[in-house]
Design an enzyme around this catalytic site. Structure first.
Site, PDB file in Angstrom:
ATOM      1  N   ARG A   1       0.847  -1.166   0.000  1.00  8.94           N
ATOM      2  CA  ARG A   1       0.000   0.000   0.000  1.00  8.94           C
ATOM      3  C   ARG A   1       0.894   1.231   0.000  1.00  8.94           C
ATOM      4  NH1 ARG A   1      -4.124  -0.674  -1.958  1.00  8.94           N
ATOM      5  NH2 ARG A   1      -4.844   1.274  -1.063  1.00  8.94           N
TER       6      ARG A   1
ATOM      7  N   ASN B   1      11.589 -18.661  -0.986  1.00  8.87           N
ATOM      8  CA  ASN B   1      11.240 -17.353  -0.442  1.00  8.87           C
ATOM      9  C   ASN B   1       9.852 -17.449   0.205  1.00  8.87           C
ATOM     10  OD1 ASN B   1      10.400 -14.570  -0.173  1.00  8.87           O
ATOM     11  ND2 ASN B   1      11.986 -14.031  -1.642  1.00  8.87           N
TER      12      ASN B   1
ATOM     13  N   ASN C   1      21.491  -8.856  -3.878  1.00 12.46           N
ATOM     14  CA  ASN C   1      21.312  -7.446  -3.508  1.00 12.46           C
ATOM     15  C   ASN C   1      21.997  -7.258  -2.163  1.00 12.46           C
ATOM     16  OD1 ASN C   1      19.576  -7.274  -5.719  1.00 12.46           O
ATOM     17  ND2 ASN C   1      17.720  -7.451  -4.493  1.00 12.46           N
TER      18      ASN C   1
ATOM     19  N   SER D   1      16.134  -6.707   1.738  1.00 12.71           N
ATOM     20  CA  SER D   1      15.204  -6.403   2.827  1.00 12.71           C
ATOM     21  C   SER D   1      15.661  -7.028   4.153  1.00 12.71           C
ATOM     22  CB  SER D   1      13.785  -6.841   2.469  1.00 12.71           C
ATOM     23  OG  SER D   1      13.780  -8.188   2.088  1.00 12.71           O
TER      24      SER D   1
ATOM     25  N   HIS E   1      21.127 -10.096   6.813  1.00 10.94           N
ATOM     26  CA  HIS E   1      21.872 -11.363   6.866  1.00 10.94           C
ATOM     27  C   HIS E   1      22.265 -11.767   5.434  1.00 10.94           C
ATOM     28  CE1 HIS E   1      22.350 -15.293   9.244  1.00 10.94           C
ATOM     29  NE2 HIS E   1      22.891 -15.507   8.057  1.00 10.94           N
TER      30      HIS E   1
ATOM     31  N   HIS F   1      22.797 -12.999   1.948  1.00 11.06           N
ATOM     32  CA  HIS F   1      22.044 -13.966   1.142  1.00 11.06           C
ATOM     33  C   HIS F   1      22.039 -13.585  -0.329  1.00 11.06           C
ATOM     34  CE1 HIS F   1      19.079 -10.759   1.771  1.00 11.06           C
ATOM     35  NE2 HIS F   1      18.420 -11.240   0.734  1.00 11.06           N
TER      36      HIS F   1
ATOM     37  N   CYS G   1      33.165 -15.290 -30.833  1.00 11.17           N
ATOM     38  CA  CYS G   1      32.329 -14.859 -29.698  1.00 11.17           C
ATOM     39  C   CYS G   1      32.744 -13.449 -29.302  1.00 11.17           C
ATOM     40  CB  CYS G   1      32.510 -15.829 -28.527  1.00 11.17           C
ATOM     41  SG  CYS G   1      31.963 -15.154 -26.945  1.00 11.17           S
TER      42      CYS G   1
ATOM     43  N   HIS H   1      28.349 -16.166 -23.803  1.00 13.00           N
ATOM     44  CA  HIS H   1      29.478 -16.416 -22.902  1.00 13.00           C
ATOM     45  C   HIS H   1      29.020 -15.935 -21.526  1.00 13.00           C
ATOM     46  CE1 HIS H   1      34.132 -16.453 -22.922  1.00 13.00           C
ATOM     47  NE2 HIS H   1      33.817 -16.196 -21.657  1.00 13.00           N
TER      48      HIS H   1
END
Lengths: 333, 333
Positions: free
Chosen positions: A23, A76, A153, A161, A164, A166, A196, A293
């Site tokens: 919200r 998650n 992130n 968020s 810890h 991850h 390539c 690649h």
């Protein structure tokens, strides 16, 4: 239920995640990276508060969903995409929609709440990469999955968020637009040159030398020639491989070494900045075998950088990549 | 000297702005939106501190580069692109480079340091749009210019380095990638349907109604169906026109009305959020006359949103556009 919606003009798919619906009042005040009252669902003893683990590296005498692990992968709790949803494609007037099928998992990278990846032992970073590979392998074999996206992130400013340490894995029923663009560009180059484009970049960077941040036998870290962001860094395997999952055992250890050094350099040079990294790999059906690649792209999120850029695809980078690379190279770690 | 560099894989052009080069120590501490010691180069009496004005709406008895104006356009003191640089294309090994020719101007939107666009009278917003149009017209006729980008960064979190209300115009020797993608997508749709995709979006949105934020005779503001960000808002002219510069006199006034209302709604609903808006227009050579449709895209920059998305082109939006539109529509302004 989450759904994927396609922009009818530029064909970008977006996940509209109704399960995590916000919200207006949810915005603007949230600063929840700190451990609230000492509580974190990723700490030892709180294993029952996450969905049951789908993979864990743990000591032989420990039990699933109890302490004793050093890497733990769980779905998650508020997934952007969900394996329980059936694949369904439909039109809504002129628009295209796919049901939000897929997977969204969290790799808890350490039981130590206060340890960041830059400060981990190389062995631990290696274990994280093993977890990436294991889960990539499992998820990419599921029906209806076209792409597996592995990313991290770091810090709230970069979208984390929980503080810890991850990473996240999202398996999707579509190929993300940016990946399609890279495949297309690489294919065009391959058709023109029969080489390539990423292999050519590696050779050019090794001979120029100016944009190298870090290097070992199997991997090269560079500030890319047309970097969008200050201190943007790419890590590429020197050997041509289209898909991350094809990384060798020795490759995992070599990749961990370079990734670990790059993170240490960034932390020291830029005062532990927020960042995002993403593993760019070919889609699951082995498309792009000759011309794509795999590599990792890391973007530090520095204050005051960016703005209209994200909306226009047009970037202004105030730090020449040659300066950024030199600075990172010369930091003592 | 600034230069444009092209990513050899996905062909994105990036401005490497050496003139504004930042050292690592420049990041992480800068919080300079506040008026330092009461000083702002955009205030009355400080006109001599900016480069000389290229356009001003001012009272007849006032002099250029002195007070008495209500809109003032000046070249950026630290331009990302510079008209004094000659167009030059060159290869650097496998890479492509263009000299940083172009223009980078600032539209100072009001002499009142503390007035934000959401709180301006409609007449003033109209004058800003007139200034956009005037400068678009001049810059688009210069040799070597392929695109004119008009945008606004509001607040530091959205990339504004000065708090005094302003917009920016960048004229470039290339067409930005995102614009090329929109042109391509719109062209494909046109070839398939023989209709403009944006005209179809307008019709669909008017009949659905669910994503409408604001509307008048000539303009429609919507939360787009595949919105990347919470409260992302697009403003489209109802009449098919490929290029912003073709806006009519009455169109300017109608556009100002809708833009002004949208900004008031966002300010009230989301507690005056940082935002970016960009005018998406066809390139200067009138490409896309039949199939492109100019519009404005506005992205509020809300806390904790975004992360890996900007690097992957894959977005997770936690606020369904239908909810966002309803909320904005119902705000009392």
């Amino acid at each position: 239920m989450p759904e994927l919606r396609k922009d009818p003009v530029i064909k970008r798919w977006v996940i509209i995640a109704t399960e995590r619906a916000k919200r207006p009042s949810d915005f603007g005040t949230a600063k929840t990276t700190e451990k609230k009252g000492g509580f974190c669902p990723f700490d030892y003893g709180n294993e029952h508060l996450t969905p049951p683990e789908v993979l864990a590296f743990r000591s032989p005498n420990s039990k699933p969903n109890e302490p004793g692990w050093w890497i733990r992968v769980v779905p998650n709790k508020f997934p952007a995409l969900d394996p329980k949803i059936k694949l369904r494609r439909k039109g809504m007037g002129m628009y295209d929609v796919i049901s939000g099928t897929g997977a969204h998992e969290i790799i808890i990278e350490t039981p130590d709440h206060n340890l960041s990846m830059a400060d981990m032992k190389r062995k631990q970073v290696q274990e994280i990469i093993w977890a990436y590979k294991d889960r990539y392998d499992v998820l990419s074999k599921r029906d209806g999955i076209r792409y597996v996206l592995i990313f991290k992130n770091y810090k709230r400013e970069a979208g984390a968020s929980l503080e810890h340490s991850h990473s996240q894995i999202i398996a999707t029923p579509i190929v993300p637009k940016r990946v399609e663009e890279e495949l297309e560009g690489a294919k065009e180059y391959y058709e023109y040159k029969e080489r390539c484009v990423f292999c050519d970049i590696i050779n050019q960077e090794l001979s120029d030398g100016k944009r190298i941040v870090e290097e070992n036998d199997s991997f090269l870290a560079i500030a890319p020639f047309a970097a969008r962001f200050p201190f943007e860094t790419w890590i590429l395997p020197k050997e041509h491989k289209n898909n991350f999952v094809k990384i060798s055992d020795n490759g995992v250890s070599q990749f961990a070494e370079v990734l670990s050094s790059v993170l240490k350099r960034l932390k020291k040079a830029l005062n532990d900045p927020p960042f995002n990294y993403i593993i760019h790999s070919s889609p699951v059906n082995d498309r792009g075998k000759e011309f794509y690649h795999w590599h990792l792209e890391l973007i530090p999120r520095l204050t005051k950088v960016a703005g209209f850029e994200w909306g226009s695809g047009f970037y202004i980078n105030p730090t020449p990549p040659e300066d950024a690379a030199k600075f990172l190279r010369e930091v003592e770690i």
